[in-house]
Design an enzyme around this catalytic site. Sequence first.
Site: not given
Ligand code: THU
Length: 129
Positions: A42, A44, A53, A55, A86, A89
Amino acid sequence: MTEKELVRIAAEAKKNAYAPYSGFRVGAALVSGTGKIYTGANVENASHGAACCAERTAVFKAVSEGEREFVSIAIASDSDEYIFPCGICRQVLSEFANDHMKIICSKNNGEYKVYTLEELLPNAFRKRR
Ligand code: THU
């Protein structure tokens, strides 16, 4: 490539997560129809909605390298609970998933559960092929 090995690769990919805002690191390891593995973490942003994310990072890396079909993806985080993709994704995965795409959801101790994308996103909206 076993499911267990794929979970380990996802956990390794998690180390490159850029998650200074949530502190929640996620890694993904995606297997394409050609047998290659694409990792993602991920990423940010100060503008929180711009985060991507793990994925989707993996999917976009792979698709931009020419891949169009995926057979499985493993997901890892630091949580002692299973991590699931999520909703966004799941939708992005469905665009390129083969008919039986497996989603391997893991805990930080390496335990994992395997689902099909169809189980996690029934009746997905698709417009292709
Ligand atoms: N996140 C992912 O990378 N994958 C997931 O399946 C769920 C959430 C990340 C998004 C964000 O950077 C952090 O987790 C918190 O939500």
